[in-house]
Write a protein that holds these residues in place. Structure first.
Motif, PDB file in Angstrom:
ATOM      1  N   TRP A  62       0.849  -1.174   0.000  1.00 58.93           N
ATOM      2  CA  TRP A  62       0.000   0.000   0.000  1.00 58.93           C
ATOM      3  C   TRP A  62       0.889   1.229   0.000  1.00 58.93           C
ATOM      4  O   TRP A  62       1.991   1.207   0.552  1.00 58.93           O
ATOM      5  N   HIS A  63       0.391   2.319  -0.560  1.00 55.60           N
ATOM      6  CA  HIS A  63       1.104   3.599  -0.557  1.00 55.60           C
ATOM      7  C   HIS A  63       0.117   4.672  -0.104  1.00 55.60           C
ATOM      8  O   HIS A  63      -0.944   4.845  -0.703  1.00 55.60           O
ATOM      9  N   VAL A  64       0.479   5.366   0.979  1.00 61.56           N
ATOM     10  CA  VAL A  64      -0.366   6.410   1.547  1.00 61.56           C
ATOM     11  C   VAL A  64       0.323   7.745   1.310  1.00 61.56           C
ATOM     12  O   VAL A  64       1.486   7.928   1.684  1.00 61.56           O
ATOM     13  N   GLN A  65      -0.373   8.678   0.666  1.00 62.40           N
ATOM     14  CA  GLN A  65       0.201   9.996   0.401  1.00 62.40           C
ATOM     15  C   GLN A  65      -0.835  11.080   0.642  1.00 62.40           C
ATOM     16  O   GLN A  65      -2.015  10.914   0.348  1.00 62.40           O
ATOM     17  N   VAL A  66      -0.346  12.208   1.180  1.00 63.31           N
ATOM     18  CA  VAL A  66      -1.197  13.358   1.455  1.00 63.31           C
ATOM     19  C   VAL A  66      -1.012  14.391   0.350  1.00 63.31           C
ATOM     20  O   VAL A  66       0.116  14.656  -0.076  1.00 63.31           O
ATOM     21  N   VAL A  67      -2.120  14.971  -0.110  1.00 66.86           N
ATOM     22  CA  VAL A  67      -2.093  16.071  -1.057  1.00 66.86           C
ATOM     23  C   VAL A  67      -2.710  17.269  -0.342  1.00 66.86           C
ATOM     24  O   VAL A  67      -3.788  17.160   0.240  1.00 66.86           O
ATOM     25  N   ALA A  68      -2.005  18.405  -0.368  1.00 69.23           N
ATOM     26  CA  ALA A  68      -2.489  19.622   0.309  1.00 69.23           C
ATOM     27  C   ALA A  68      -2.717  20.714  -0.729  1.00 69.23           C
ATOM     28  O   ALA A  68      -1.805  21.065  -1.477  1.00 69.23           O
ATOM     29  N   THR A  76      -0.600  23.406  -4.827  1.00 71.37           N
ATOM     30  CA  THR A  76      -0.857  22.012  -4.483  1.00 71.37           C
ATOM     31  C   THR A  76       0.474  21.355  -4.191  1.00 71.37           C
ATOM     32  O   THR A  76       1.408  21.465  -4.988  1.00 71.37           O
ATOM     33  N   THR A  77       0.572  20.685  -3.056  1.00 72.23           N
ATOM     34  CA  THR A  77       1.827  20.040  -2.680  1.00 72.23           C
ATOM     35  C   THR A  77       1.574  18.626  -2.177  1.00 72.23           C
ATOM     36  O   THR A  77       0.459  18.272  -1.801  1.00 72.23           O
ATOM     37  N   HIS A  78       2.622  17.853  -2.171  1.00 63.61           N
ATOM     38  CA  HIS A  78       2.662  16.536  -1.537  1.00 63.61           C
ATOM     39  C   HIS A  78       3.632  16.692  -0.373  1.00 63.61           C
ATOM     40  O   HIS A  78       4.821  16.405  -0.510  1.00 63.61           O
ATOM     41  N   PRO A  79       3.138  17.209   0.754  1.00 68.02           N
ATOM     42  CA  PRO A  79       4.038  17.661   1.806  1.00 68.02           C
ATOM     43  C   PRO A  79       4.816  16.577   2.544  1.00 68.02           C
ATOM     44  O   PRO A  79       5.905  16.845   3.025  1.00 68.02           O
ATOM     45  N   ALA A  80       4.308  15.398   2.649  1.00 70.69           N
ATOM     46  CA  ALA A  80       4.984  14.366   3.426  1.00 70.69           C
ATOM     47  C   ALA A  80       5.428  13.235   2.503  1.00 70.69           C
ATOM     48  O   ALA A  80       4.820  12.973   1.470  1.00 70.69           O
ATOM     49  N   THR A  81       6.487  12.569   2.898  1.00 74.84           N
ATOM     50  CA  THR A  81       6.972  11.414   2.148  1.00 74.84           C
ATOM     51  C   THR A  81       5.895  10.326   2.166  1.00 74.84           C
ATOM     52  O   THR A  81       5.328  10.044   3.225  1.00 74.84           O
ATOM     53  N   PRO A  82       5.599   9.712   1.007  1.00 71.58           N
ATOM     54  CA  PRO A  82       4.604   8.631   1.003  1.00 71.58           C
ATOM     55  C   PRO A  82       5.032   7.495   1.944  1.00 71.58           C
ATOM     56  O   PRO A  82       6.222   7.211   2.089  1.00 71.58           O
ATOM     57  N   GLN A 101       4.451  17.441  10.961  1.00 71.55           N
ATOM     58  CA  GLN A 101       5.157  18.536  11.627  1.00 71.55           C
ATOM     59  C   GLN A 101       6.111  19.228  10.665  1.00 71.55           C
ATOM     60  O   GLN A 101       6.945  18.596  10.034  1.00 71.55           O
ATOM     61  N   GLY A 102       5.947  20.552  10.528  1.00 72.91           N
ATOM     62  CA  GLY A 102       6.838  21.340   9.681  1.00 72.91           C
ATOM     63  C   GLY A 102       6.660  21.136   8.185  1.00 72.91           C
ATOM     64  O   GLY A 102       7.431  21.656   7.386  1.00 72.91           O
ATOM     65  N   GLN A 103       5.630  20.422   7.760  1.00 73.96           N
ATOM     66  CA  GLN A 103       5.445  20.126   6.338  1.00 73.96           C
ATOM     67  C   GLN A 103       4.665  21.206   5.586  1.00 73.96           C
ATOM     68  O   GLN A 103       4.776  21.301   4.366  1.00 73.96           O
TER      69      GLN A 103
END
Length: 139
Positions: A62-68, A76-82, A101-103
């Motif tokens: 599985w791959h979990v990624q956040v889009v902000a 639009t960013t992908h702030p955290a490492t997947p 934190q800090g992303q």
């Protein structure tokens, strides 16, 4: 309370494979939050579960990624490492905590958690989904 999302399983009958997906922004005290401080140890807790006869046959990751999406700025960013989570044969319950934190800088954001999969061979899988979280303010 966690926000539920949409899960896209294989195109099989629900008794063979179905899934549910949810996510929540939590503050350093593990409480749900809509306002966080950029420098605090806040995170996004993601939970998903598959049920049905086919879970014992699933392999891959599985791959979990956040889009902000920042409001008012069009950024639009992908702030955290997947985060990668290996499939666990015979069990369909999974969790992941995405440290934030800090992303992100100060502002208001729409957050989406994307869940994708890859096969044991590393090719894109057919399982996945997403959760659209409510607006969050980063101070």
């Amino acid at each position: 309370m966690a926000t539920t999302g949409q899960f896209q399983p294989l195109k099989v009958p629900a008794d063979q494979l179905t899934g549910a997906l949810s996510a929540d922004v939590v503050d350093p005290g593990a409480q749900p939050a809509t306002i966080v401080r950029a420098g605090d140890a806040w995170k996004i807790d993601v939970t998903w579960e598959l049920t049905g006869e086919l879970i014992a046959w699933l392999t891959g990751k599985w791959h979990v990624q956040v889009v902000a999406d920042r409001q008012g700025g069009g950024e639009t960013t992908h702030p955290a490492t997947p985060i990668e989570v290996a499939f666990t044969p015979g069990t369909g319950a999974y969790t992941a905590g995405v440290p934030m934190q800090g992303q992100l800088t100060a502002g208001t954001y729409d957050l989406t958690v994307n869940l994708t999969s890859t096969t044991a061979a590393g090719t894109p899988g057919n399982l996945g989904g997403f959760v659209s979280l409510s607006k969050i303010m980063v101070q």
